[in-house]
Design a protein around this motif. Sequence first.
Motif, PDB file in Angstrom:
ATOM      1  N   ALA A  42      -3.831  11.802   2.792  1.00  0.00           N
ATOM      2  CA  ALA A  42      -4.994  12.115   3.790  1.00  0.00           C
ATOM      3  C   ALA A  42      -4.667  11.220   5.136  1.00  0.00           C
ATOM      4  CB  ALA A  42      -6.162  12.045   3.123  1.00  0.00           C
ATOM      5  N   ASN A  43      -4.928  11.647   6.293  1.00  0.00           N
ATOM      6  CA  ASN A  43      -4.933  11.126   7.402  1.00  0.00           C
ATOM      7  C   ASN A  43      -3.612   9.975   7.512  1.00  0.00           C
ATOM      8  OD1 ASN A  43      -7.864  11.039   6.606  1.00  0.00           O
ATOM      9  ND2 ASN A  43      -7.634  11.830   8.542  1.00  0.00           N
ATOM     10  N   GLY A  44      -2.440  10.636   7.291  1.00  0.00           N
ATOM     11  CA  GLY A  44      -1.160   9.836   7.303  1.00  0.00           C
ATOM     12  C   GLY A  44      -1.041   8.630   6.291  1.00  0.00           C
ATOM     13  N   VAL A  45      -1.893   8.852   5.241  1.00  0.00           N
ATOM     14  CA  VAL A  45      -1.903   7.710   4.130  1.00  0.00           C
ATOM     15  C   VAL A  45      -1.545   8.207   2.813  1.00  0.00           C
ATOM     16  CG1 VAL A  45      -3.305   5.681   3.008  1.00  0.00           C
ATOM     17  CG2 VAL A  45      -3.409   6.014   5.521  1.00  0.00           C
ATOM     18  N   GLY A  46      -0.735   7.551   2.026  1.00  0.00           N
ATOM     19  CA  GLY A  46      -0.442   8.077   0.789  1.00  0.00           C
ATOM     20  C   GLY A  46      -1.640   7.346  -0.056  1.00  0.00           C
ATOM     21  N   LEU A  47      -1.996   8.041  -1.131  1.00  0.00           N
ATOM     22  CA  LEU A  47      -3.079   7.336  -2.061  1.00  0.00           C
ATOM     23  C   LEU A  47      -2.710   7.445  -3.386  1.00  0.00           C
ATOM     24  CD1 LEU A  47      -6.387   8.970  -0.742  1.00  0.00           C
ATOM     25  CD2 LEU A  47      -5.761   6.783  -0.174  1.00  0.00           C
ATOM     26  N   PHE A  48      -2.269   6.109  -4.114  1.00  0.00           N
ATOM     27  CA  PHE A  48      -1.843   5.849  -5.272  1.00  0.00           C
ATOM     28  C   PHE A  48      -2.907   5.327  -6.412  1.00  0.00           C
ATOM     29  CE2 PHE A  48       1.235   5.832  -1.856  1.00  0.00           C
ATOM     30  CZ  PHE A  48       2.600   6.558  -2.749  1.00  0.00           C
ATOM     31  N   ARG A  49      -2.866   5.722  -7.607  1.00  0.00           N
ATOM     32  CA  ARG A  49      -3.930   5.109  -8.517  1.00  0.00           C
ATOM     33  C   ARG A  49      -2.966   4.273  -9.375  1.00  0.00           C
ATOM     34  NH1 ARG A  49      -6.809  10.604  -8.964  1.00  0.00           N
ATOM     35  NH2 ARG A  49      -5.122  11.066 -10.376  1.00  0.00           N
ATOM     36  N   TRP A  50      -3.443   3.032  -9.741  1.00  0.00           N
ATOM     37  CA  TRP A  50      -2.929   2.112 -10.678  1.00  0.00           C
ATOM     38  C   TRP A  50      -3.808   1.359 -11.360  1.00  0.00           C
ATOM     39  CZ3 TRP A  50      -2.184  -3.444 -10.132  1.00  0.00           C
ATOM     40  CH2 TRP A  50      -1.165  -3.960 -10.889  1.00  0.00           C
ATOM     41  N   THR A  51      -3.349   1.066 -12.729  1.00  0.00           N
ATOM     42  CA  THR A  51      -4.226   0.262 -13.681  1.00  0.00           C
ATOM     43  C   THR A  51      -3.478  -0.976 -13.866  1.00  0.00           C
ATOM     44  OG1 THR A  51      -5.237   2.328 -14.466  1.00  0.00           O
ATOM     45  CG2 THR A  51      -5.446   0.043 -15.880  1.00  0.00           C
ATOM     46  N   ASP A  52      -4.057  -2.327 -13.778  1.00  0.00           N
ATOM     47  CA  ASP A  52      -3.441  -3.531 -14.042  1.00  0.00           C
ATOM     48  C   ASP A  52      -3.464  -3.864 -15.359  1.00  0.00           C
ATOM     49  OD1 ASP A  52      -5.717  -4.565 -14.337  1.00  0.00           O
ATOM     50  OD2 ASP A  52      -6.103  -5.261 -12.063  1.00  0.00           O
ATOM     51  N   GLY A  53      -2.945  -4.996 -15.565  1.00  0.00           N
ATOM     52  CA  GLY A  53      -2.923  -5.565 -16.938  1.00  0.00           C
ATOM     53  C   GLY A  53      -4.257  -5.975 -17.720  1.00  0.00           C
ATOM     54  N   GLY A  54      -5.215  -6.160 -16.806  1.00  0.00           N
ATOM     55  CA  GLY A  54      -6.515  -6.269 -17.051  1.00  0.00           C
ATOM     56  C   GLY A  54      -7.008  -4.962 -17.303  1.00  0.00           C
ATOM     57  N   ASP A  55      -6.859  -3.882 -17.284  1.00  0.00           N
ATOM     58  CA  ASP A  55      -7.231  -2.522 -17.324  1.00  0.00           C
ATOM     59  C   ASP A  55      -8.203  -2.317 -16.326  1.00  0.00           C
ATOM     60  OD1 ASP A  55      -7.414  -0.281 -18.808  1.00  0.00           O
ATOM     61  OD2 ASP A  55      -9.155  -0.744 -19.953  1.00  0.00           O
TER      62      ASP A  55
END
Length: 437
Positions: free
Chosen positions: A411-424
């Motif tokens: 959206a609006n020239g930006v890619g959106l990424f979901r990520w979960t770190d080691g601390g959940d």
Amino acid sequence: MTKRQKIVRITLIAGVLILVMLLVLASCGGTKDDAKPRKPVASSGPETQLNVPDAYNTRRGWEIEDVSPQYAVASATGLVAYLARVDDNRYQLRTQYTETGKSGWSGQAWRPLAPVDRYPRLLSVTKGDKQYFVTWSYGRLGEYALASADSLVSLDVYDATTGEQRRVEVPWTDAPTVTGTGPGILISDGKAVSAVVDPSTGEVSRTAPGSLGFPKGCPNCKKLTEVRGVTASGLLVSGAKEFWVRGGWFSRKVAPKGTEPTSGVPASMSAEHVLAKWQKKKGAKDAATHEMWVVHALDTGKMVAQVRCRKPAINPGAEPQLVSSPDGRYLIAGRLAFDLDEKKAFCFEESDGTRPLTLTSVTDTGVAYGATSARNVTDALSGGGDPVQVSLTTGEPEPLPLNVRLPSGDANGVGLFRWTDGGDRPHLIAYLRRDEG
């Protein structure tokens, strides 16, 4: 010690004490952080550097953490909305400018009806030229209830531009399905019972199951009847076969050439289109092996684009779900992709139907991302299958490195990424597209 020395000493001690007090006040002052993003913006870019497609610059963008797994985008305002936990019982809707990472407006904190260990649901809806964010929960009444009924759907509707917040509560008996793909918010039981909330006024309208405008001469329309969506003209409804807009068009009258007119089944909707599956004409040489997937205009039912795909590929109602590019030109749905301006369509699979491509997002430049052999969109976003990108100009998929993480949106020239770190802890990370400078 002289009198002058005593004065200097007292002055120095007083200065130290004042400095200590200021430091203490600075560390204790202000309110509790209210679950504010820990890293809303970083001048040097997001702290987390994921392996992503080359089209995105991981040094430019922003990152927030401890946020809801769902987010919603209002491209016209340049905002992305997410939910943050304020305390053990309350949540708050917050917004972020997609291009800059600066914080936008925030709604009032509230306690949902759903269990407090679960984020409320979040969606967006567009009516006319106005966009809204909607949070909702469903549950039994308790001490915090605002209406008298056994259970209800509680919605908070926010003007995406101003953040103006409206509470709407709809008495509801069973677990609901809530969607916002049309100009109203649809609440349904997955069958013929429904209610529609007008996002601009909060008005709730209901249509009795017997008043769904069943087309004449359509016995299949009264079997497995289901309200599927909201259009500007009325409810989109389907039966065991065939579908229609109440008070508007009927699928049999707009059946694509070469298909059985009574075979149409809707799969999913976007703001202006519905995706439907059609059986090929009996006697066609590939009728036993292939079917047609067609995008129809919601206002007229007319065909916009179509593609032939192998059976049994997709289960309507579960998959595929339509996803639009920010400018609305491109649509993707599972292994399907459509260029609405050029009236082109693609079904990405091998000739025998194997190794289908599950698409996760599409940009307004016509580049789609996905993975072959993934079970579904969630699996593809979690690293399942083999990642690819495909230009919807050529229709040729190109493999990406196996460790590449796919964008869940653009959206609006930006890619959106979901990520979960080691601390959940769930993160939402935005990387600027390189073609945006």
